[in-house]
Design a protein around this motif. Structure first.
Motif, PDB file in Angstrom:
ATOM      1  N   ALA A  21       0.827  -1.202   0.000  1.00 19.75           N
ATOM      2  CA  ALA A  21       0.000   0.000   0.000  1.00 19.75           C
ATOM      3  C   ALA A  21       0.865   1.258   0.000  1.00 19.75           C
ATOM      4  CB  ALA A  21      -0.922  -0.009   1.218  1.00 19.75           C
ATOM      5  N   ASP A  22       1.931   1.265   0.800  1.00 19.09           N
ATOM      6  CA  ASP A  22       2.791   2.445   0.886  1.00 19.09           C
ATOM      7  C   ASP A  22       3.542   2.699  -0.412  1.00 19.09           C
ATOM      8  OD1 ASP A  22       2.001   2.979   3.456  1.00 19.09           O
ATOM      9  OD2 ASP A  22       3.769   2.099   4.413  1.00 19.09           O
ATOM     10  N   VAL A  23       4.030   1.638  -1.043  1.00 21.12           N
ATOM     11  CA  VAL A  23       4.769   1.793  -2.297  1.00 21.12           C
ATOM     12  C   VAL A  23       3.835   2.264  -3.400  1.00 21.12           C
ATOM     13  CG1 VAL A  23       6.056   0.562  -4.093  1.00 21.12           C
ATOM     14  CG2 VAL A  23       6.584   0.170  -1.670  1.00 21.12           C
ATOM     15  N   LEU A  24       2.665   1.663  -3.484  1.00 20.01           N
ATOM     16  CA  LEU A  24       1.712   2.069  -4.521  1.00 20.01           C
ATOM     17  C   LEU A  24       1.290   3.514  -4.339  1.00 20.01           C
ATOM     18  CD1 LEU A  24      -0.024   1.280  -6.945  1.00 20.01           C
ATOM     19  CD2 LEU A  24      -1.782   0.493  -5.337  1.00 20.01           C
ATOM     20  N   SER A  25       0.971   3.890  -3.111  1.00 17.33           N
ATOM     21  CA  SER A  25       0.536   5.259  -2.841  1.00 17.33           C
ATOM     22  C   SER A  25       1.679   6.256  -3.021  1.00 17.33           C
ATOM     23  CB  SER A  25      -0.018   5.353  -1.414  1.00 17.33           C
ATOM     24  OG  SER A  25      -0.264   6.691  -1.049  1.00 17.33           O
ATOM     25  N   GLY A  26       2.840   5.920  -2.463  1.00 16.87           N
ATOM     26  CA  GLY A  26       3.935   6.881  -2.437  1.00 16.87           C
ATOM     27  C   GLY A  26       4.613   7.112  -3.768  1.00 16.87           C
ATOM     28  N   LEU A  27       4.665   6.077  -4.606  1.00 10.08           N
ATOM     29  CA  LEU A  27       5.395   6.210  -5.874  1.00 10.08           C
ATOM     30  C   LEU A  27       4.499   6.618  -7.036  1.00 10.08           C
ATOM     31  CD1 LEU A  27       7.990   3.288  -5.704  1.00 10.08           C
ATOM     32  CD2 LEU A  27       8.168   5.657  -4.914  1.00 10.08           C
ATOM     33  N   THR A  28       3.223   6.786  -6.774  1.00  6.91           N
ATOM     34  CA  THR A  28       2.321   7.266  -7.829  1.00  6.91           C
ATOM     35  C   THR A  28       1.843   8.685  -7.554  1.00  6.91           C
ATOM     36  OG1 THR A  28       0.437   6.209  -6.713  1.00  6.91           O
ATOM     37  CG2 THR A  28       1.522   4.955  -8.468  1.00  6.91           C
ATOM     38  N   ARG A  29       2.416   9.334  -6.551  1.00  2.31           N
ATOM     39  CA  ARG A  29       2.078  10.724  -6.253  1.00  2.31           C
ATOM     40  C   ARG A  29       3.247  11.621  -6.652  1.00  2.31           C
ATOM     41  NH1 ARG A  29       1.800  10.982   0.237  1.00  2.31           N
ATOM     42  NH2 ARG A  29       0.376   9.234  -0.192  1.00  2.31           N
ATOM     43  N   HIS A  30       3.011  12.912  -6.583  1.00  4.52           N
ATOM     44  CA  HIS A  30       4.085  13.866  -6.857  1.00  4.52           C
ATOM     45  C   HIS A  30       4.077  14.945  -5.785  1.00  4.52           C
ATOM     46  CE1 HIS A  30       7.097  15.848  -9.310  1.00  4.52           C
ATOM     47  NE2 HIS A  30       6.488  16.989  -9.031  1.00  4.52           N
ATOM     48  N   PRO A  31       5.206  15.162  -5.097  1.00  5.77           N
ATOM     49  CA  PRO A  31       6.454  14.407  -5.228  1.00  5.77           C
ATOM     50  C   PRO A  31       6.349  13.008  -4.631  1.00  5.77           C
ATOM     51  CG  PRO A  31       6.614  15.995  -3.441  1.00  5.77           C
ATOM     52  CD  PRO A  31       5.297  16.257  -4.111  1.00  5.77           C
ATOM     53  N   LYS A  32       7.209  12.134  -5.089  1.00  9.94           N
ATOM     54  CA  LYS A  32       7.192  10.743  -4.641  1.00  9.94           C
ATOM     55  C   LYS A  32       7.719  10.634  -3.208  1.00  9.94           C
ATOM     56  CE  LYS A  32       7.862   8.733  -9.283  1.00  9.94           C
ATOM     57  NZ  LYS A  32       7.908   9.982 -10.070  1.00  9.94           N
ATOM     58  N   THR A  33       7.147   9.706  -2.443  1.00 14.78           N
ATOM     59  CA  THR A  33       7.562   9.495  -1.058  1.00 14.78           C
ATOM     60  C   THR A  33       7.529   8.010  -0.716  1.00 14.78           C
ATOM     61  OG1 THR A  33       5.314   9.664  -0.147  1.00 14.78           O
ATOM     62  CG2 THR A  33       6.565  11.718  -0.337  1.00 14.78           C
ATOM     63  N   LEU A  34       8.308   7.637   0.279  1.00 12.47           N
ATOM     64  CA  LEU A  34       8.213   6.329   0.927  1.00 12.47           C
ATOM     65  C   LEU A  34       8.389   6.549   2.424  1.00 12.47           C
ATOM     66  CD1 LEU A  34      10.299   3.934  -1.385  1.00 12.47           C
ATOM     67  CD2 LEU A  34       7.823   3.878  -0.998  1.00 12.47           C
ATOM     68  N   PRO A  35       7.645   5.829   3.276  1.00 14.14           N
ATOM     69  CA  PRO A  35       7.787   6.013   4.725  1.00 14.14           C
ATOM     70  C   PRO A  35       9.106   5.442   5.245  1.00 14.14           C
ATOM     71  CG  PRO A  35       5.688   4.959   4.146  1.00 14.14           C
ATOM     72  CD  PRO A  35       6.560   4.904   2.939  1.00 14.14           C
ATOM     73  N   PRO A  36       9.698   6.091   6.239  1.00 16.13           N
ATOM     74  CA  PRO A  36      11.000   5.640   6.747  1.00 16.13           C
ATOM     75  C   PRO A  36      10.972   4.282   7.438  1.00 16.13           C
ATOM     76  CG  PRO A  36      10.116   7.418   8.102  1.00 16.13           C
ATOM     77  CD  PRO A  36       9.238   7.329   6.889  1.00 16.13           C
ATOM     78  N   LYS A  37       9.806   3.791   7.819  1.00 17.94           N
ATOM     79  CA  LYS A  37       9.776   2.494   8.512  1.00 17.94           C
ATOM     80  C   LYS A  37      10.323   1.366   7.640  1.00 17.94           C
ATOM     81  CE  LYS A  37       4.875   1.527   7.473  1.00 17.94           C
ATOM     82  NZ  LYS A  37       3.551   1.301   8.090  1.00 17.94           N
ATOM     83  N   TRP A  38      10.342   1.570   6.305  1.00 20.06           N
ATOM     84  CA  TRP A  38      10.811   0.498   5.427  1.00 20.06           C
ATOM     85  C   TRP A  38      12.324   0.447   5.289  1.00 20.06           C
ATOM     86  CZ3 TRP A  38       7.208  -2.662   5.676  1.00 20.06           C
ATOM     87  CH2 TRP A  38       5.875  -2.255   5.632  1.00 20.06           C
ATOM     88  N   PHE A  39      13.052   1.348   5.967  1.00 21.05           N
ATOM     89  CA  PHE A  39      14.504   1.223   6.050  1.00 21.05           C
ATOM     90  C   PHE A  39      14.910  -0.034   6.816  1.00 21.05           C
ATOM     91  CE2 PHE A  39      14.647   6.111   6.243  1.00 21.05           C
ATOM     92  CZ  PHE A  39      15.019   6.242   4.914  1.00 21.05           C
ATOM     93  N   TYR A  40      14.065  -0.447   7.769  1.00 13.75           N
ATOM     94  CA  TYR A  40      14.530  -1.303   8.861  1.00 13.75           C
ATOM     95  C   TYR A  40      14.281  -2.789   8.654  1.00 13.75           C
ATOM     96  CZ  TYR A  40      15.029   3.141  11.273  1.00 13.75           C
ATOM     97  OH  TYR A  40      15.388   4.415  11.612  1.00 13.75           O
ATOM     98  N   ASP A  41      14.847  -3.347   7.564  1.00 16.08           N
ATOM     99  CA  ASP A  41      14.979  -4.798   7.543  1.00 16.08           C
ATOM    100  C   ASP A  41      16.244  -5.129   8.337  1.00 16.08           C
ATOM    101  OD1 ASP A  41      16.953  -3.915   5.815  1.00 16.08           O
ATOM    102  OD2 ASP A  41      16.474  -5.315   4.213  1.00 16.08           O
ATOM    103  N   ALA A  42      16.719  -6.370   8.280  1.00 14.53           N
ATOM    104  CA  ALA A  42      17.894  -6.736   9.078  1.00 14.53           C
ATOM    105  C   ALA A  42      19.101  -5.884   8.701  1.00 14.53           C
ATOM    106  CB  ALA A  42      18.204  -8.223   8.890  1.00 14.53           C
ATOM    107  N   ARG A  43      19.324  -5.682   7.396  1.00 14.90           N
ATOM    108  CA  ARG A  43      20.458  -4.884   6.958  1.00 14.90           C
ATOM    109  C   ARG A  43      20.292  -3.420   7.372  1.00 14.90           C
ATOM    110  NH1 ARG A  43      25.498  -3.793   6.715  1.00 14.90           N
ATOM    111  NH2 ARG A  43      26.196  -2.618   4.903  1.00 14.90           N
ATOM    112  N   GLY A  44      19.096  -2.886   7.206  1.00 18.03           N
ATOM    113  CA  GLY A  44      18.847  -1.505   7.590  1.00 18.03           C
ATOM    114  C   GLY A  44      19.063  -1.274   9.073  1.00 18.03           C
ATOM    115  N   SER A  45      18.648  -2.234   9.889  1.00 18.59           N
ATOM    116  CA  SER A  45      18.835  -2.106  11.334  1.00 18.59           C
ATOM    117  C   SER A  45      20.319  -2.116  11.687  1.00 18.59           C
ATOM    118  CB  SER A  45      18.113  -3.243  12.063  1.00 18.59           C
ATOM    119  OG  SER A  45      16.713  -3.153  11.849  1.00 18.59           O
TER     120      SER A  45
END
Length: 320
Positions: A21-45
């Motif tokens: 939902a976040d990718v679909l909403s964020g990348l089809t708007r202008h300006p494009k956005t993604l929420p910061p919570k998706w940084f935090y997979d194992a590598r991001g953490s």
């Protein structure tokens, strides 16, 4: 009663559905956005833990300084028998506070990561075998149903994470926290403070490039989880201070015109050369800002602590 309980309030597939939902909403708007919570997979953490040790990144050290020096004072003022921590992660910083509360009975860590909750509980119970831990796998921004625990209760939200929420999201969040508080309960809130632009931008654009890798990791998450083909090398990390909004923005800037295919969403996302995707805002506050936002949610600022350099603040608020 077992010293450790784990309750899942999120459906098992909630993370996948939220990412879609976040990718679909964020990348089809202008300006494009993604929420910061998706940084935090194992590598991001892992990358974020590295960031907290960088010389440029002061918030973690400043907040830890306050907790180490003021934990007993915070404990005495709150008198908490239950600590509820939102976005608890490893619960590392909270240890200073838990150890200072003589009447502590229960700890309720709230996080979306089951592995983080279990790891933190195992470590804490080794230090505090009499502590009752009831962990919640939950999204703290979506409303919470808390277990029955003895009061007074102290809701803890550390790390300056509230700054990652937009103003309307902060208002909704603080109202939701207010709804959790009974007479005698309190909120302990961590906020990063307004300071000179150079210090702020450096904290989000370090010389070693760790934050740049952390920022680009969100593209790796979308590539892996949704079958996208973001070319990470074609995006550059950007950190800017927005003086009007009083926040640092992290962005990813396309080096050239390109199209990204996201297979699982059957979506093609075009980027113009130089177009930017905003991945995070990190708001900075003045004491009066915190007081006003708390008051708008029905909370009264009663205590205020900062580190010696005045870079970061912990505030205690009670229900009006």
């Amino acid at each position: 009663m077992s010293p450790f309980l784990l309750t899942r309030t999120l459906p098992v597939d909630a993370t996948d559905a939220a990412l879609r939902a976040d990718v679909l909403s964020g990348l089809t708007r202008h300006p494009k956005t993604l929420p910061p919570k998706w940084f935090y997979d194992a590598r991001g953490s892992e990358l974020f833990e590295e960031i907290t040790r960088l010389p440029e990144y002061y918030p973690t050290r400043a907040e830890r300084e306050i907790l180490e020096e003021r934990a007993e004072e915070i404990a005495a003022v709150s008198g908490a028998r239950t600590v509820i921590e939102l976005g608890s992660g490893s619960s590392e910083k909270t240890r200073h506070l838990l150890g200072a509360l003589p009447q502590l009975h229960s700890y309720v860590p709230v996080d979306v990561s089951e592995s983080a909750l279990r790891g933190a509980a195992e470590s804490l119970l080794a230090e505090h075998p009499e502590l009752h831990i009831h962990a919640l796998i939950a999204d703290f921004t979506g409303g919470l149903a808390l277990p029955g625990t003895p009061g007074p209760r102290l809701v803890v939200f550390l790390g300056g994470t509230i700054g990652n929420l937009l103003p309307e999201e902060r208002a909704a969040f603080l109202h939701s926290v207010r709804s959790l508080l009974s007479p005698g309960d309190a909120l302990l809130l961590g906020t990063d403070l307004v300071k000179e632009k150079e210090t702020l931008v450096a904290a989000y654009d370090d010389a070693a490039g760790v934050t740049a890798a952390f920022n680009k990791n969100v593209l790796s998450v979308v590539n892996r989880e949704l079958g996208a083909d973001f070319p990470l090398e074609e995006f550059e990390h950007v950190a800017v201070w927005n003086a009007e909004s009083r926040w640092v923005e992290m962005r990813l800037r396309a080096r050239r015109a390109l199209s990204v295919k996201i297979r699982e969403l059957d979506l093609v996302v075009p980027f113009e050369a130089g177009e930017e995707l905003r991945t995070e805002v990190s708001a900075k506050f003045r004491r009066e800002d915190v007081r006003e936002e708390l008051a708008a949610a029905g909370l009264r600022l009663s205590q205020w602590w900062t580190d010696a350099a005045g870079r970061f603040a912990l505030s205690l608020a009670t229900a009006v």
